[in-house]
Design a protein around this motif. Structure first.
Motif, PDB file in Angstrom:
ATOM      1  N   LYS A   1       6.229  12.920 -12.447  1.00  0.00           N
ATOM      2  CA  LYS A   1       6.544  11.675 -13.153  1.00  0.00           C
ATOM      3  C   LYS A   1       6.098  11.767 -14.600  1.00  0.00           C
ATOM      4  CE  LYS A   1       5.367   6.719 -12.991  1.00  0.00           C
ATOM      5  NZ  LYS A   1       4.437   6.686 -14.130  1.00  0.00           N
TER       6      LYS A   1
ATOM      7  N   GLU B   1       2.644  11.304  -8.796  1.00  0.00           N
ATOM      8  CA  GLU B   1       1.899  11.653 -10.012  1.00  0.00           C
ATOM      9  C   GLU B   1       1.039  12.894  -9.799  1.00  0.00           C
ATOM     10  OE1 GLU B   1      -0.152   8.061 -10.915  1.00  0.00           O
ATOM     11  OE2 GLU B   1       1.563   7.142 -11.947  1.00  0.00           O
ATOM     12  N   ALA B   2       0.440  13.021  -8.619  1.00  0.00           N
ATOM     13  CA  ALA B   2      -0.389  14.192  -8.327  1.00  0.00           C
ATOM     14  C   ALA B   2       0.434  15.473  -8.321  1.00  0.00           C
ATOM     15  CB  ALA B   2      -1.086  14.003  -6.976  1.00  0.00           C
TER      16      ALA B   2
ATOM     17  N   ARG C   1       0.827  -1.212   0.000  1.00  0.00           N
ATOM     18  CA  ARG C   1       0.000   0.000   0.000  1.00  0.00           C
ATOM     19  C   ARG C   1       0.859   1.260   0.000  1.00  0.00           C
ATOM     20  NH1 ARG C   1      -2.855   2.757   4.058  1.00  0.00           N
ATOM     21  NH2 ARG C   1      -2.161   1.251   5.643  1.00  0.00           N
TER      22      ARG C   1
ATOM     23  N   ASP D   1       1.756   2.131  -3.630  1.00  0.00           N
ATOM     24  CA  ASP D   1       0.616   2.754  -4.328  1.00  0.00           C
ATOM     25  C   ASP D   1       0.419   4.196  -3.885  1.00  0.00           C
ATOM     26  OD1 ASP D   1      -0.094   0.564  -5.881  1.00  0.00           O
ATOM     27  OD2 ASP D   1      -1.410  -0.272  -4.340  1.00  0.00           O
ATOM     28  N   ASP D   2       0.480   4.432  -2.580  1.00  0.00           N
ATOM     29  CA  ASP D   2       0.261   5.787  -2.062  1.00  0.00           C
ATOM     30  C   ASP D   2       1.365   6.734  -2.503  1.00  0.00           C
ATOM     31  OD1 ASP D   2      -1.972   4.782  -0.871  1.00  0.00           O
ATOM     32  OD2 ASP D   2      -1.238   4.910   1.194  1.00  0.00           O
ATOM     33  N   THR D   3       2.599   6.236  -2.545  1.00  0.00           N
ATOM     34  CA  THR D   3       3.723   7.076  -2.970  1.00  0.00           C
ATOM     35  C   THR D   3       3.629   7.403  -4.451  1.00  0.00           C
ATOM     36  OG1 THR D   3       5.148   6.087  -1.279  1.00  0.00           O
ATOM     37  CG2 THR D   3       6.239   7.237  -3.080  1.00  0.00           C
ATOM     38  N   ARG D   4       3.299   6.410  -5.251  1.00  0.00           N
ATOM     39  CA  ARG D   4       3.152   6.645  -6.695  1.00  0.00           C
ATOM     40  C   ARG D   4       2.040   7.673  -6.965  1.00  0.00           C
ATOM     41  NH1 ARG D   4       2.176   1.862  -8.114  1.00  0.00           N
ATOM     42  NH2 ARG D   4       4.328   1.235  -8.535  1.00  0.00           N
ATOM     43  N   GLU D   5       0.941   7.531  -6.267  1.00  0.00           N
ATOM     44  CA  GLU D   5      -0.175   8.469  -6.423  1.00  0.00           C
ATOM     45  C   GLU D   5       0.248   9.883  -6.046  1.00  0.00           C
ATOM     46  OE1 GLU D   5      -4.596   9.222  -4.435  1.00  0.00           O
ATOM     47  OE2 GLU D   5      -3.698   7.213  -4.386  1.00  0.00           O
ATOM     48  N   ARG D   6       1.032  10.009  -4.999  1.00  0.00           N
ATOM     49  CA  ARG D   6       1.487  11.320  -4.537  1.00  0.00           C
ATOM     50  C   ARG D   6       2.456  11.959  -5.546  1.00  0.00           C
ATOM     51  NH1 ARG D   6       1.600  14.037   0.396  1.00  0.00           N
ATOM     52  NH2 ARG D   6       3.500  15.232   0.835  1.00  0.00           N
TER      53      ARG D   6
END
Length: 545
Positions: free
Chosen positions: A446, A441-442, A431, A434-439
């Motif tokens: 990236k 990208e937001a 998890r 996923d949370d780091t990738r989302e952060r």
């Protein structure tokens, strides 16, 4: 049955359980040795010789301790006379030494940390280390113990002009008991050399790392390195029986015990295991080594969710039990990076969100083959595993392992890596990725072109130890990325009672975040230990606590 039809084209030789058993039994010859020809450090230096920024520029809040003396020609003369030969030191104080000669000691392989060292000492014995540290302590000269310099948190390189004390000349295998399996080595013995020596005796070193071709055993112990074999053989806190170390005042701590049981007072050696050279310098180690299994099997499996990977791990522990020696997790992003950099053929003919590498090691090929056959049939019939391949020989074993061990190199190929080595309860392990990738990208960091600093966010690690390696591959180190990642990652881990360091240590990278894993009482006790053993603070300053 469905599971057999899926396994057969993947393994390319298995159409019935009988054939699977025969194929596995063919692995009954001598122990398979998984050799790593190079380490990430060497490969990066060859392919990308660029130098990183000075640590003092990246961490401007760190100031040189005014108590420490500047190195003088008089100091250099003392060390040269003590060590007896010019090759035992690299002198950038009184001689013109090229920056290329000093760079391997000043910089880390990730090009993230870089110091201003002007003097490197290479003692050949514990006695010489004792005299060096006493002199440095008396003259307030700060030092950094350094092994193979394969660390990932800046713990093995200087920050300012600290003297580097290298273990490279302390490289003797002192003894090995072929009955008890106890190995005694100098701190500068390279891990792979020790493992090859043990292989000839039918034993193995209980630690295995991707950097085994360069890392020194003393450094492994000083950082309490974990690696690929911890699931089966446990940590160095349990395997190290004794050690020899030198305190800052020159006192030799001679506790090179070779007994598995020694219940006589405080087990002080544990302070040096994972102490990162902050209270003394390890010069020799005695360690319990297990016998090397004669039957080694490796399977590379694909799964459609992290939940199914967890189920596979649970079944592997239950069904493979005593022969299970590794269970490694990889996400699709990490495998895409390996394929992107190496342009190699993927192990499986289909792609999946998650992969695992399972290794079994035992002494009875027929017994192991039967257990592995039943396990593979079970997890595929239950739809836990979607696809998989089983190595048929040593070459294929090495090839499958390279899919896991090559991640570090390939992720760093594009310019650099922000690496987070953490322990997280298993259910939450992925998890964080996923949370780091989302952060990331937001934040708009990236992308596929040079304007974006981040190439990808990947997750992999040692499933059996709840140890995740969260890696953010970047084209360049960028403050914007750091601000998105930190302290977010550490706060995230703190909320679920995880550990900010599973096996890489604290160094300079995680020093200010220690409070997310340790309470104030524990940190205060650590500082008291540091003050007791190193009152002048000369040992690996500016790091750890």
């Amino acid at each position: 049955m469905a599971y057999r039809s899926r396994l057969a084209p993947i393994a390319r030789r298995v159409s019935t359980p009988g054939l699977l058993r025969a194929a596995l039994a063919s692995n009954s010859g001598p122990a398979v040795l998984r050799c790593v020809s190079n380490t990430p450090m060497r490969r990066f230096q060859d392919s990308a010789p660029r130098r990183g920024n000075f640590t003092t520029d990246s961490y401007p809040e760190i100031k040189r301790d005014p108590r420490f003396s500047q190195i003088t020609a008089e100091h250099v003369a003392y060390f040269r006379d003590l060590l007896g030969k010019d090759s035992a030191l690299v002198d950038g104080v009184t001689a013109n030494v090229s920056s290329d000669d000093m760079e391997p000691y000043n910089g880390d392989w990730m090009r993230k940390y870089r110091g201003h060292c002007k003097l490197v000492l290479k003692p050949a014995s514990t006695g010489e280390v004792s005299k060096i540290l006493k002199y440095c302590n008396d003259n307030m000269l700060a030092v950094v113990p350094q092994g193979g310099n394969t660390g990932l948190v800046g713990g093995s390189v200087p920050v300012f002009d600290e003297i580097v004390i290298s273990t490279s000349r302390m490289n003797q295998i002192r003894s090995f008991d072929e009955v008890s399996g106890v190995l005694v080595v100098d701190a500068g013995v390279v891990l792979e050399i020790a493992d090859q020596f043990l292989a000839e005796k039918g034993y193995l070193f209980p630690l295995d790392l991707g950097a085994k071709g360069s890392c020194h055993i003393g450094g492994n112990v000083a950082t309490n390195a974990g690696g690929l074999r911890l699931l089966r053989y446990g940590s160095l806190h349990g395997n190290v029986l004794g050690l020899q170390a030198v305190l800052p005042n020159g006192t030799i701590v001679d506790d090179l015990c070779t007994l598995r049981k020694n219940n006589t007072g405080y087990d002080l050696k544990q302070l040096f295991i994972g102490g990162e050279g902050t209270i003394g310098m390890i010069t020799a180690v005695s360690i319990q080594c297990p016998q090397r299994g004669k039957a080694v099997n490796v399977a590379f499996l694909g799964a459609d969710s992290f939940e199914k990977i967890q189920l596979a791990f649970r079944e592997a522990k239950s069904q493979l039990s005593e022969i299970l020696s590794a269970f490694e997790l990889m996400d699709s992003y990490s495998q895409d990076m390996v394929h992107r950099v190496r342009q190699n053929k993927r192990p499986l003919d289909s792609e999946h969100p998650f992969y695992c590498l399972i290794e079994t090691t035992g002494s009875n090929s027929e017994h192991d083959a039967e257990k592995l056959e039943k396990f593979l049939e079970d997890v595929m019939s239950k739809d836990i595993i979607a696809n998989g391949v089983l190595a048929q020989d040593e070459t294929q074993i090495k090839s499958l392992w390279s899919q896991r061990e090559g991640i570090t190199e390939c992720v760093g190929h594009f310019g650099g890596t922000y690496k987070y080595d953490v322990s997280i309860p298993l259910k939450d392990l992925y998890r964080l990725v996923d949370d780091t990738r989302e952060r990331i990208e937001a934040a708009g960091l990236k992308g596929d072109t040079e304007e974006f600093p981040v190439v990808e966010v990947v997750g992999y690690g040692h499933m059996g130890d709840c140890n995740l390696h969260l890696n953010v591959a970047v084209r360049r180190y960028d403050k914007r990325v750091e601000e998105v990642l930190e302290p977010f990652v550490y706060e995230w881990i703190g909320k679920i009672n995880g550990s900010i360091s599973a096996e890489h240590g604290i160094g300079i990278a995680k020093k200010k975040y220690l409070g997310f894993s340790r309470n104030d009482t524990m940190i205060d006790l650590m500082k008291q230990v540091k003050k007791l053993y190193d009152p002048n603070g000369i040992m690996n300053p500016y790091k750890y606590i």
